[in-house]
Design a protein around this motif. Structure first.
Motif, PDB file in Angstrom:
ATOM      1  N   PHE A 112      -8.628   9.919   0.477  1.00 35.53           N
ATOM      2  CA  PHE A 112      -9.404   8.758   0.053  1.00 35.53           C
ATOM      3  C   PHE A 112      -8.648   7.441   0.226  1.00 35.53           C
ATOM      4  O   PHE A 112      -9.154   6.380  -0.162  1.00 35.53           O
ATOM      5  N   VAL A 113      -7.434   7.478   0.768  1.00 35.94           N
ATOM      6  CA  VAL A 113      -6.605   6.285   0.924  1.00 35.94           C
ATOM      7  C   VAL A 113      -6.791   5.710   2.324  1.00 35.94           C
ATOM      8  O   VAL A 113      -6.744   6.442   3.318  1.00 35.94           O
ATOM      9  N   ALA A 114      -7.027   4.387   2.408  1.00 34.87           N
ATOM     10  CA  ALA A 114      -7.183   3.726   3.707  1.00 34.87           C
ATOM     11  C   ALA A 114      -5.853   3.712   4.451  1.00 34.87           C
ATOM     12  O   ALA A 114      -4.777   3.659   3.844  1.00 34.87           O
ATOM     13  N   ARG A 115      -5.924   3.761   5.771  1.00 29.83           N
ATOM     14  CA  ARG A 115      -4.721   3.733   6.591  1.00 29.83           C
ATOM     15  C   ARG A 115      -4.034   2.376   6.473  1.00 29.83           C
ATOM     16  O   ARG A 115      -4.680   1.326   6.481  1.00 29.83           O
ATOM     17  N   SER A 116      -2.723   2.393   6.353  1.00 32.75           N
ATOM     18  CA  SER A 116      -1.950   1.148   6.268  1.00 32.75           C
ATOM     19  C   SER A 116      -0.560   1.386   6.836  1.00 32.75           C
ATOM     20  O   SER A 116      -0.134   2.533   7.015  1.00 32.75           O
ATOM     21  N   SER A 117       0.156   0.296   7.068  1.00 30.75           N
ATOM     22  CA  SER A 117       1.506   0.398   7.616  1.00 30.75           C
ATOM     23  C   SER A 117       2.525   0.564   6.496  1.00 30.75           C
ATOM     24  O   SER A 117       2.248   0.293   5.320  1.00 30.75           O
ATOM     25  N   VAL A 118       3.718   0.990   6.868  1.00 29.96           N
ATOM     26  CA  VAL A 118       4.807   1.094   5.898  1.00 29.96           C
ATOM     27  C   VAL A 118       5.159  -0.282   5.347  1.00 29.96           C
ATOM     28  O   VAL A 118       5.476  -0.437   4.160  1.00 29.96           O
ATOM     29  N   VAL A 119       5.072  -1.307   6.205  1.00 35.49           N
ATOM     30  CA  VAL A 119       5.395  -2.664   5.765  1.00 35.49           C
ATOM     31  C   VAL A 119       4.436  -3.114   4.667  1.00 35.49           C
ATOM     32  O   VAL A 119       4.861  -3.665   3.649  1.00 35.49           O
ATOM     33  N   LEU A 120       3.126  -2.876   4.842  1.00 36.25           N
ATOM     34  CA  LEU A 120       2.165  -3.252   3.812  1.00 36.25           C
ATOM     35  C   LEU A 120       2.406  -2.454   2.538  1.00 36.25           C
ATOM     36  O   LEU A 120       2.299  -2.987   1.430  1.00 36.25           O
ATOM     37  N   PHE A 121       2.756  -1.190   2.686  1.00 40.11           N
ATOM     38  CA  PHE A 121       3.075  -0.364   1.519  1.00 40.11           C
ATOM     39  C   PHE A 121       4.266  -0.940   0.756  1.00 40.11           C
ATOM     40  O   PHE A 121       4.261  -0.989  -0.476  1.00 40.11           O
ATOM     41  N   GLU A 122       5.276  -1.393   1.478  1.00 41.10           N
ATOM     42  CA  GLU A 122       6.435  -2.004   0.823  1.00 41.10           C
ATOM     43  C   GLU A 122       6.036  -3.283   0.087  1.00 41.10           C
ATOM     44  O   GLU A 122       6.539  -3.560  -1.014  1.00 41.10           O
ATOM     45  N   ILE A 123       5.140  -4.069   0.689  1.00 48.57           N
ATOM     46  CA  ILE A 123       4.659  -5.283   0.019  1.00 48.57           C
ATOM     47  C   ILE A 123       3.927  -4.922  -1.272  1.00 48.57           C
ATOM     48  O   ILE A 123       4.104  -5.574  -2.313  1.00 48.57           O
TER      49      ILE A 123
END
Length: 240
Positions: A112-123
């Motif tokens: 159920f989680v939208a795809r995102s980058s590691v950088v956005l996850f760190e933010i």
């Protein structure tokens, strides 16, 4: 700004974050404003400020004020607990940030989680760290102000007290205590918005929705909860 930093930052992400900041600011202005004596309170926090002023007046009529110091001490203990908890949460989040790649893989494995980058996850993790740093500073400032209130209670004039001095002391002591509560509430509010922040890991729209739900819950508790109604009924009966 580095293109790499915001490689997967979309306009829904920016709007959802802006929505949270606006609601946090607007609700804070509504909930934390301390009204003058001649203005009828519009929410639970404002009513409690008037009741603290009445508490300080009643205190001056008592020769023994152990109960007043004890009640303030309970607030100090609760504030200390939340300040310590905030530090533990910050340490845990920094640990996640230090191993963001593995944590990101775990989050992305949820369907159920939208795809995102590691950088956005760190933010996103860094944003949570900032929220709990704000909470920590709010709680520690509240702790200091509760200590100021304890000092005022200890320095309160002995009964009987002249009416002018009585009112002056009650006004200042109640304001110091209410300002301490405002700081404490600000720390608790950061916890609430941190819970809403978790919606961002699912999708920006979920983030905006959870933020709205949190603010609606807080508003209901301020103006339509059973606690607010009980306090309001007593307030109207006592100051009618």
């Amino acid at each position: 700004m580095s293109p790499l930093l915001f490689a997967h930052w979309t306009w829904p992400d920016g709007l959802a974050l802006l929505w949270m900041l606006v609601l946090w600011f607007v609700y804070g202005r509504f909930a934390d404003h301390l009204p003058p004596d001649d203005v009828k309170p519009s929410n639970l926090n404002q009513m409690m400020h008037h009741l603290r002023r009445a508490w300080m007046r009643r205190m001056l009529d008592r020769e023994e004020r152990i109960i007043d110091s004890s009640l303030t001490g309970h607030s100090v203990s609760a504030t200390t607990f939340f300040a310590s908890t905030s530090m533990l949460i910050i340490a845990g989040l920094l640990g996640v940030l230090g191993n963001a790649g593995a944590a990101h893989d775990v989050i992305q494995s949820f369907g159920f989680v939208a795809r995102s980058s590691v950088v956005l996850f760190e933010i996103q993790i860094l944003g949570l760290v900032i929220l709990f740093i704000v909470a920590f500073y709010k709680f520690t400032w509240a702790l200091r102000q509760f200590n100021f209130a304890c000092t005022l209670i200890g320095a309160a004039p002995a009964a009987p007290v002249e009416p002018a001095l009585r009112d002056r002391f009650a006004d200042h002591a109640a304001r110091v205590m209410s300002l301490a509560v405002v700081s404490f509430n600000g720390g608790i509010r950061a916890y609430y918005f941190a819970m809403a922040w978790l919606g961002w890991f699912i999708h920006p729209i979920a983030f905006a929705a959870t933020t709205s739900i949190v603010v609606l819950v807080l508003l209901k508790r301020q103006v339509k909860s059973r606690s607010q109604q009980s306090v309001a009924e007593y307030y109207d009966a006592a100051w009618r």
